[in-house]
Design a protein around this motif. Structure first.
Motif, PDB file in Angstrom:
ATOM      1  N   VAL A 424     -36.956 -29.821  22.796  1.00 22.90           N
ATOM      2  CA  VAL A 424     -36.043 -28.984  22.007  1.00 22.90           C
ATOM      3  C   VAL A 424     -36.738 -27.647  21.799  1.00 22.90           C
ATOM      4  O   VAL A 424     -37.861 -27.601  21.242  1.00 22.90           O
ATOM      5  CB  VAL A 424     -35.678 -29.617  20.650  1.00 22.90           C
ATOM      6  CG1 VAL A 424     -34.746 -28.698  19.886  1.00 22.90           C
ATOM      7  CG2 VAL A 424     -35.022 -30.975  20.865  1.00 22.90           C
ATOM      8  N   HIS A 425     -36.069 -26.565  22.266  1.00 20.51           N
ATOM      9  CA  HIS A 425     -36.620 -25.203  22.146  1.00 20.51           C
ATOM     10  C   HIS A 425     -35.860 -24.431  21.050  1.00 20.51           C
ATOM     11  O   HIS A 425     -34.622 -24.408  21.064  1.00 20.51           O
ATOM     12  CB  HIS A 425     -36.514 -24.448  23.470  1.00 20.51           C
ATOM     13  CG  HIS A 425     -37.112 -25.166  24.625  1.00 20.51           C
ATOM     14  ND1 HIS A 425     -38.457 -25.110  24.930  1.00 20.51           N
ATOM     15  CD2 HIS A 425     -36.552 -25.983  25.569  1.00 20.51           C
ATOM     16  CE1 HIS A 425     -38.694 -25.847  25.997  1.00 20.51           C
ATOM     17  NE2 HIS A 425     -37.541 -26.379  26.410  1.00 20.51           N
ATOM     18  N   LEU A 426     -36.598 -23.817  20.164  1.00 20.29           N
ATOM     19  CA  LEU A 426     -36.020 -22.908  19.167  1.00 20.29           C
ATOM     20  C   LEU A 426     -36.516 -21.503  19.501  1.00 20.29           C
ATOM     21  O   LEU A 426     -37.650 -21.144  19.204  1.00 20.29           O
ATOM     22  CB  LEU A 426     -36.448 -23.316  17.755  1.00 20.29           C
ATOM     23  CG  LEU A 426     -35.856 -22.499  16.603  1.00 20.29           C
ATOM     24  CD1 LEU A 426     -34.330 -22.531  16.638  1.00 20.29           C
ATOM     25  CD2 LEU A 426     -36.378 -22.995  15.247  1.00 20.29           C
ATOM     26  N   ARG A 427     -35.651 -20.747  20.213  1.00 20.11           N
ATOM     27  CA  ARG A 427     -36.046 -19.429  20.734  1.00 20.11           C
ATOM     28  C   ARG A 427     -35.495 -18.330  19.841  1.00 20.11           C
ATOM     29  O   ARG A 427     -34.294 -18.283  19.564  1.00 20.11           O
ATOM     30  CB  ARG A 427     -35.534 -19.259  22.164  1.00 20.11           C
ATOM     31  CG  ARG A 427     -36.196 -20.218  23.139  1.00 20.11           C
ATOM     32  CD  ARG A 427     -35.626 -20.051  24.538  1.00 20.11           C
ATOM     33  NE  ARG A 427     -36.249 -20.995  25.482  1.00 20.11           N
ATOM     34  CZ  ARG A 427     -35.822 -21.194  26.708  1.00 20.11           C
ATOM     35  NH1 ARG A 427     -34.761 -20.528  27.171  1.00 20.11           N
ATOM     36  NH2 ARG A 427     -36.441 -22.058  27.485  1.00 20.11           N
ATOM     37  N   PHE A 428     -36.393 -17.458  19.414  1.00 17.37           N
ATOM     38  CA  PHE A 428     -36.029 -16.356  18.534  1.00 17.37           C
ATOM     39  C   PHE A 428     -35.873 -15.065  19.330  1.00 17.37           C
ATOM     40  O   PHE A 428     -36.549 -14.875  20.356  1.00 17.37           O
ATOM     41  CB  PHE A 428     -37.109 -16.161  17.458  1.00 17.37           C
ATOM     42  CG  PHE A 428     -37.263 -17.327  16.549  1.00 17.37           C
ATOM     43  CD1 PHE A 428     -36.565 -17.396  15.350  1.00 17.37           C
ATOM     44  CD2 PHE A 428     -38.116 -18.375  16.875  1.00 17.37           C
ATOM     45  CE1 PHE A 428     -36.707 -18.487  14.505  1.00 17.37           C
ATOM     46  CE2 PHE A 428     -38.273 -19.463  16.034  1.00 17.37           C
ATOM     47  CZ  PHE A 428     -37.561 -19.516  14.855  1.00 17.37           C
ATOM     48  N   PRO A 429     -35.016 -14.144  18.881  1.00 17.87           N
ATOM     49  CA  PRO A 429     -34.939 -12.839  19.552  1.00 17.87           C
ATOM     50  C   PRO A 429     -36.231 -12.060  19.350  1.00 17.87           C
ATOM     51  O   PRO A 429     -36.918 -12.208  18.331  1.00 17.87           O
ATOM     52  CB  PRO A 429     -33.759 -12.147  18.847  1.00 17.87           C
ATOM     53  CG  PRO A 429     -33.613 -12.848  17.539  1.00 17.87           C
ATOM     54  CD  PRO A 429     -34.061 -14.271  17.762  1.00 17.87           C
ATOM     55  N   ALA A 430     -36.578 -11.259  20.330  1.00 11.68           N
ATOM     56  CA  ALA A 430     -37.818 -10.475  20.237  1.00 11.68           C
ATOM     57  C   ALA A 430     -37.725  -9.501  19.087  1.00 11.68           C
ATOM     58  O   ALA A 430     -36.701  -8.828  18.908  1.00 11.68           O
ATOM     59  CB  ALA A 430     -38.070  -9.738  21.551  1.00 11.68           C
ATOM     60  N   PRO A 431     -38.735  -9.372  18.261  1.00  4.79           N
ATOM     61  CA  PRO A 431     -38.705  -8.439  17.124  1.00  4.79           C
ATOM     62  C   PRO A 431     -38.731  -6.995  17.565  1.00  4.79           C
ATOM     63  O   PRO A 431     -39.120  -6.678  18.669  1.00  4.79           O
ATOM     64  CB  PRO A 431     -39.957  -8.828  16.321  1.00  4.79           C
ATOM     65  CG  PRO A 431     -40.867  -9.488  17.276  1.00  4.79           C
ATOM     66  CD  PRO A 431     -40.010 -10.131  18.322  1.00  4.79           C
TER      67      PRO A 431
END
Length: 431
Positions: A424-431
């Protein structure tokens, strides 16, 4: 008082005020321009007449007079005077000119409703004058016409402005009536009539209908959530009530009471866990306050907090982290990662769970096939459990909360199945 007026009246008054100011300024400009133009024309007429009269002066026997061919118009008066003001000769409407006594001053002057031009002429003084009554009468008539016309135009502007405001606001009234009816009846399936085209009203009706669509969806989700939450809370409460009734049915030994209280305490803890999950899920609807979060530090902290849980399941967490920062909520990230790790420890196979924090993403990997792929969308709903997992303790809120938090942060919750593992991947947008 103005605040109590309808929007139609306010728009009409504003339009009429602007129109009235424009009309008054325009009328005043026309009046003063006409006055200047007529005054200039009169002065030019006097100067032309003076030029002709000066050329018509003749002297005979030491007396100066005008030649017989000098025949000015009836409203003009031409006089030839000595420097002391005594009249030597007259032409034109001499009677009107003789009734007034004007100072012998060179240039243009206005005296006794007459425009007077005085010029030197071979030792004498030439004076040409003309009555300004015709000019004053014309300007007075023009002022009356402008005033009356302005009143009529302002009145017409009032009627036209109100008609235009009423026509423009009718769709707004329709939207307001429909919204009021929806609020009173609670029929969130009703929609406002879509205005044609792509103007402001069309955009307004589209926006209102889109808002109603979102509101209806939210209400239906909240109703379903409330029904499911009530059902889920009813079961542990019923069990707890049954145990209480059974315990109180007859006197018991202290040891039996202690065992019963320990059992009820476990049910209370389940209720507390369920309630905390519901509260956390409800808080995801509030506006997010994002800040910089160190994923590596969060991963280390959550891993240490779950050491006892991992030991209970006979597993250990393998941590693989790299320095990386994202924009989210620190407590929320820790809560989401805790839920993912607890699911992996409960349902995963093997004796290790791998946690990676790198590249603006968190990844939890466990051995085994994981849930069925076709069940994944359902598992993101509150109180949903995987097939064959009903005997495992849990409320079914973990993945639903993680998914809600991910949407709150504009992140992505992505499952991935491999031949031997489930990730399970929780990918965040690049800051």
């Amino acid at each position: 008082m103005i605040q109590n007026l309808s929007l139609r009246v306010k728009l009409t008054l504003g339009y009429v005020l602007v129109f009235a100011v424009t009309i008054m300024l325009g009328g005043g400009g026309v009046y003063f321009a006409s006055e200047q133009a007529l005054g200039t024309s009169l002065d030019e007429t006097l100067q032309e007449t003076a030029s002709v009269a000066r050329a018509s002066i003749e002297r005979a026997g030491g007396q100066a007079s005008f030649t017989p061919d000098l025949k000015p118009s009836a409203d003009l008066s031409i006089e030839l005077l000595r420097p002391d003001g005594r009249v030597v000769a007259r032409a034109g409407n001499a009677s009107e000119g003789a009734q007034a006594r004007f100072p012998v001053t060179s240039g243009l002057t206005t005296e006794d409703a007459r425009r007077v031009l005085t010029l030197p002429a071979d030792g004498l003084v030439l004076r040409v004058s003309r009555s300004t009554e015709a000019l004053s009468g014309f300007l007075e008539t023009l002022a009356k016409l402008l005033l009356i016309g302005s009143v009529f135009m302002i009145a017409a502007a009032c009627a036209a402005g109100y008609w235009l405001a009423d026509r423009a606001l009718r769709p707004v009234d329709a939207v307001a009536r429909t919204a009021d009816a929806i609020a009173r009846r609670g029929d969130y399936a009703e929609r406002v009539l879509q205005a044609p085209g792509n103007d402001e009203m069309a955009r307004l009706t589209r926006t209102v209908n889109s808002m109603l669509d979102g509101l209806a969806g939210t209400i239906e989700r909240e109703k379903a959530f409330a029904r499911t939450a009530a059902h889920e809370l009813r079961t542990p409460l019923t069990v707890l009530r049954g145990r209480l009734d059974l315990t109180l049915r007859k006197p018991r030994e202290a040891a039996e009471y202690e065992r019963a209280l320990h059992g009820m305490r476990g049910r209370v803890e389940e209720l507390q866990t369920l309630t905390e999950g519901l509260l956390a899920l409800a808080r995801t609807e509030a506006p997010a306050t994002l800040e910089s979060v160190d994923l590596a530090a969060v991963a280390v902290g959550v891993t240490q907090a779950l050491e006892d849980t991992a030991a209970t399941h006979g597993k250990r967490v393998v941590l693989q982290v790299e320095p990386t920062h994202i924009h989210a909520e620190p407590d929320g990230v820790a809560r989401a990662l805790t839920n993912l790790l607890e699911n992996a420890l409960k349902y995963g196979e093997g004796d290790t769970v791998v946690l990676r924090a790198a590249g603006h993403a968190l990844t939890v990997e466990s051995a085994g096939p994981g849930p069925l792929q076709e069940d994944w969308p359902r598992l993101l709903q509150p109180f949903e459990r995987g097939a064959g997992q009903q005997a495992v303790a849990g409320s079914g809120l973990g993945l639903a909360l993680v998914d809600a938090l991910a949407r709150r942060w504009q992140a992505q919750l992505i499952p991935q199945w491999t031949a031997s593992t489930f990730q399970v991947h929780l990918r965040f947008p690049a800051p």
